[in-house]
Design a protein around this motif. Structure first.
Motif, PDB file in Angstrom:
ATOM      1  N   ASP A   1      -8.205   1.442  -7.967  1.00  0.00           N
ATOM      2  CA  ASP A   1      -8.898   1.432  -6.684  1.00  0.00           C
ATOM      3  C   ASP A   1      -8.196   0.445  -5.773  1.00  0.00           C
ATOM      4  O   ASP A   1      -7.969  -0.704  -6.154  1.00  0.00           O
ATOM      5  N   VAL A   2      -7.861   0.896  -4.567  1.00  0.00           N
ATOM      6  CA  VAL A   2      -7.069   0.096  -3.637  1.00  0.00           C
ATOM      7  C   VAL A   2      -7.897  -0.201  -2.391  1.00  0.00           C
ATOM      8  O   VAL A   2      -8.475   0.700  -1.790  1.00  0.00           O
TER       9      VAL A   2
ATOM     10  N   LEU B   1       0.831  -1.203   0.000  1.00  0.00           N
ATOM     11  CA  LEU B   1       0.000   0.000   0.000  1.00  0.00           C
ATOM     12  C   LEU B   1       0.866   1.253   0.000  1.00  0.00           C
ATOM     13  O   LEU B   1       0.637   2.188  -0.765  1.00  0.00           O
TER      14      LEU B   1
ATOM     15  N   GLU C   1     -11.733   4.498  -3.313  1.00  0.00           N
ATOM     16  CA  GLU C   1     -10.488   4.162  -2.619  1.00  0.00           C
ATOM     17  C   GLU C   1     -10.735   4.132  -1.133  1.00  0.00           C
ATOM     18  O   GLU C   1     -11.438   4.971  -0.575  1.00  0.00           O
TER      19      GLU C   1
ATOM     20  N   LEU D   1       2.405   1.669  -3.479  1.00  0.00           N
ATOM     21  CA  LEU D   1       1.431   2.151  -4.466  1.00  0.00           C
ATOM     22  C   LEU D   1       1.139   3.632  -4.253  1.00  0.00           C
ATOM     23  O   LEU D   1       1.021   4.395  -5.213  1.00  0.00           O
ATOM     24  N   ARG D   2       1.039   4.043  -3.006  1.00  0.00           N
ATOM     25  CA  ARG D   2       0.801   5.459  -2.700  1.00  0.00           C
ATOM     26  C   ARG D   2       1.994   6.308  -3.113  1.00  0.00           C
ATOM     27  O   ARG D   2       1.833   7.372  -3.703  1.00  0.00           O
TER      28      ARG D   2
ATOM     29  N   GLU E   1      -2.349   4.751  -6.482  1.00  0.00           N
ATOM     30  CA  GLU E   1      -3.660   4.655  -5.859  1.00  0.00           C
ATOM     31  C   GLU E   1      -4.638   5.649  -6.469  1.00  0.00           C
ATOM     32  O   GLU E   1      -5.840   5.528  -6.302  1.00  0.00           O
ATOM     33  N   ARG E   2      -4.130   6.602  -7.243  1.00  0.00           N
ATOM     34  CA  ARG E   2      -5.017   7.528  -7.958  1.00  0.00           C
ATOM     35  C   ARG E   2      -5.512   6.930  -9.262  1.00  0.00           C
ATOM     36  O   ARG E   2      -6.506   7.371  -9.814  1.00  0.00           O
TER      37      ARG E   2
END
Length: 101
Positions: A86-87, A73, A100, A76-77, A82-83
């Motif tokens: 969808d996480v 996570l 999200e 990905l951020r 994450e934009r």
């Protein structure tokens, strides 16, 4: 759904990306990438997700990542992914829009 495991790094990102691209060929409306067994995603490993997102965009497929652990996570951020996808730290919602978490 595509289940990934282990580490996603520059060493295997292209292979994983091709696997994810292939999954978009079904033209499903959603591609779920299950990361429950992924321990680590490097910045170079983010390439796998970019390849999947490009293929999905061409086919009108939404990409979601589920069961995303703390390190993946964070990666990905940090990569801003994450934009674009969808996480979810757990399961995706069964109905309604995908937002999200």
């Amino acid at each position: 759904m595509v289940r990934l495991s282990g580490e996603i790094t520059g060493v295997n990102a292209e292979r994983i990306g091709r696997r994810l691209q292939k999954a978009t060929e079904s033209r499903a409306s959603i591609l779920e990438i299950d990361l429950a067994d992924v321990r680590y995603v490097s910045s170079a490993g983010g390439t796998a997700f970019v390849l999947a997102l490009r293929a999905a965009q061409d086919r009108g497929t939404r990409v979601i990542a589920t069961h995303v652990g703390a390190q993946p996570l964070g990666a990905l951020r940090q990569l801003g992914l994450e934009r674009a996808l969808d996480v979810y730290e757990g399961d995706a919602p069964l109905s309604g829009p995908f937002d999200e978490c």
